[in-house]
Design a protein around this motif. Structure first.
Motif, short mmCIF file in Angstrom:
data_model
loop_
_atom_site.label_atom_id
_atom_site.label_comp_id
_atom_site.label_asym_id
_atom_site.label_seq_id
_atom_site.Cartn_x
_atom_site.Cartn_y
_atom_site.Cartn_z
N GLU A 392 -29.46 75.54 -5.32
CA GLU A 392 -28.03 75.83 -5.27
C GLU A 392 -27.21 74.55 -5.12
N GLN A 393 -27.78 73.58 -4.40
CA GLN A 393 -27.04 72.33 -4.22
C GLN A 393 -26.82 71.62 -5.55
N ALA A 394 -27.76 71.81 -6.50
CA ALA A 394 -27.65 71.14 -7.79
C ALA A 394 -26.57 71.74 -8.67
N LEU A 395 -26.02 72.90 -8.26
CA LEU A 395 -24.96 73.51 -9.05
C LEU A 395 -23.65 72.75 -8.93
N VAL A 396 -23.57 71.87 -7.94
CA VAL A 396 -22.38 71.03 -7.78
C VAL A 396 -22.75 69.61 -8.17
N GLN A 397 -22.16 69.14 -9.26
CA GLN A 397 -22.44 67.81 -9.77
C GLN A 397 -21.14 67.02 -9.86
#
Length: 505
Positions: A392-397
């Motif tokens: 889920e953290q990788a959904l924010v770039q």
């Protein structure tokens, strides 16, 4: 005299020697008989070996046939309409005007051997030939393996698309219920969201004895929208309750547990859910007996393609038709929900766990139909399809949320441009390893990019399955009994599927 006696003895001695040594014909006969005996022994051994291999071969063939039957034909085991589902490679088309009989709603034997078929993707770019109509063959292309996503051009004709759009317009479309709230709505929600810990405790304490019990928490906190207690809060509260030796929570205990559930880290998933937005207009079209033959044909083709039991599909949600105008969109989301002990499926709630905290949508697969083409924009995007890992953290770039299709549509790994008549099919869940529905496939995250020019029409068809195999069986038995009780009133037949109980996305 002596000469005569010697002659006689000599004659008899010669006769005895002749008896010990057989004649040439007799020796030849004995030799041939021994050869025959040896050859007969060899023939018997050879025959035994051949028969053993023959029986082993027959057993292997029977075992292979049973394996193919039970692994590729579960839909035929459940369906009671007398006609097995069409296969992908070697079966003809589904009937264009299906007539699901009332017998489809009769109770089935949902034994553990019954599973949910899955189409094999093989590899990205692989093309399979599927026969869904008598006069044509469709090509089905694998677009991704995570999620298992297929594209089928020409699944509908332009005339069928036009009919579905007209039926939706005739019924009337309503604005989506998950659009961005207005300032007035936010202000009206503010008091509800600002409840203090003591106020929440008082609301949950039904008998006002100063102690919270499990039944009180469960019975008073059931909420479909999670406006004041979302599943993450409830999970933390129940975890704290289980840790107490007395099985109850005092106000002091509740303050500790509730404060933990309100921490920013625990609220991340709830925050992301509350931020989900879309803007469109939609309606729902019933596809069961008595509906338009085009709608029934679409459902019948889905059954033939997926090889799922017709009863299972027939009790699923109706067809959702959506209209996207200029600027309309849908943020990236999952169509289904992960199985949780504190949740129950919306479609099986009548036979479900009454102590469940939240009702969620349980959708095994999604089939999306493009009813029109779009001049510009309006792509369906899968932001994380075929990524190596999902976090889920990788959904924010770079400070940008990939679920925000208005801002990051171009970053999606897969973007499908709408083309009239094309259908997309993907599985929202993985297999549990035993042929039933397993964990949510997080790679099925998808959204609709904003329409920049033109009007976009789509339709969604979902197949609802409860992750709990036995609960799905209880639900279908309950539906069957209710249908049998109303069999004498077919003129007043109302569909037993949860057409009015769906969860809008």
């Amino acid at each position: 005299m002596e000469d005569s006696l010697e002659d006689l003895l000599e004659q008899h001695g010669g006769d005895c020697g002749d008896e010990d040594q057989p004649s040439a014909p007799e020796a030849k006969f004995r030799s041939s008989r021994m050869n025959i005996q040896r050859s007969s022994v060899c023939s018997r051994a050879y025959f035994v070996v051949v028969m053993v291999f023959f029986h082993v071969y027959i057993l292997n063939v029977i075992g292979l046939l049973l394996y193919v039957h039970y692994n590729n034909g579960p839909g035929e085991l459940v369906s009671e309409d007398g006609a097995p589902s069409a296969s992908i490679s070697d079966r003809g088309a589904a009937l264009p005007h299906p007539d699901p009989a009332a017998s489809d709603l009769h109770v089935e034997d949902y034994s553990q051997s019954v599973g949910l078929p899955r189409i094999e993707g093989i590899r990205v770019g692989h093309v399979q030939q599927v026969s869904l109509l008598p006069d044509r063959t469709h090509e089905m292309r694998t677009m991704s393996l995570k999620p298992l996503l297929f594209e089928i051009p020409g699944f509908l004709s332009e005339e069928e698309c036009r009919v579905v759009v007209q039926l939706a317009q005739l019924k009337g479309l309503m604005a989506s219920q998950t659009t961005t709230p207005s300032k007035e709505q936010e202000e009206s929600n503010q008091p509800l969201l600002s409840l203090s810990t003591d106020e929440v405790f008082s609301l949950l304490d039904l008998n006002q004895d100063g102690l919270l019990q499990h039944e009180e928490i469960v019975s008073h906190s059931r909420s479909q929208d999670g406006t004041w207690l979302n599943p993450d809060n409830l999970r933390q509260i129940l975890t704290g309750l289980e840790a107490c030796p007395t099985g109850t929570l005092t106000l002091e205990d509740f303050r500790l547990v509730y404060d933990v559930s309100q921490r920013p880290g625990q609220q991340q998933s709830a925050k992301s859910r509350s931020q989900f937005k879309q803007r469109n207009k939609n309606t729902w079209l019933y596809q069961g007996p008595g509906s338009h033959h085009v709608l029934q044909s679409l459902r019948n083709r889905l059954i033939s393609l997926t090889r799922l039991p017709s009863t299972l599909v027939g009790l699923s949600e109706p067809l959702q038709v959506i209209r996207y105008e200029n600027g309309d969109f849908s943020n990236a989301h999952h169509d289904s929900s992960p199985p949780q002990p504190e949740t129950t499926c919306t479609h099986t709630r009548m036979a479900g766990n009454k102590s469940a905290l939240t009702e969620v949508s349980c959708r095994y697969l999604t089939m999306l139909f493009y009813l029109s083409s779009v001049e510009e924009g309006g792509e369906t995007t899968f932001p994380v399809a075929d990524n190596r890992t999902y976090e889920e953290q990788a959904l924010v770039q770079d400070g940008v949320d990939l679920t925000d299709t208005k801002e990051t549509c171009g970053r999606g790994n897969i973007r499908m441009k709408p083309s009239v008549g094309t259908a997309l099919l993907w599985y929202n869940h993985l297999s549990d390893g035993r042929g039933w529905m397993g964990e949510l496939d997080e790679y099925s995250l998808h959204g609709e990019c904003p329409v920049k020019r033109g009007v976009k029409w789509t339709a969604n068809s979902w197949v609802n399955v409860d992750p709990d195999h036995q609960q799905q069986a209880r639900y279908q038995r309950l539906v069957a009994k209710r249908q049998q009780a109303k069999s004498g009133m077919e003129e007043h037949y109302q569909p037993l599927s949860h057409s009015d109980l769906h969860q809008d996305l």
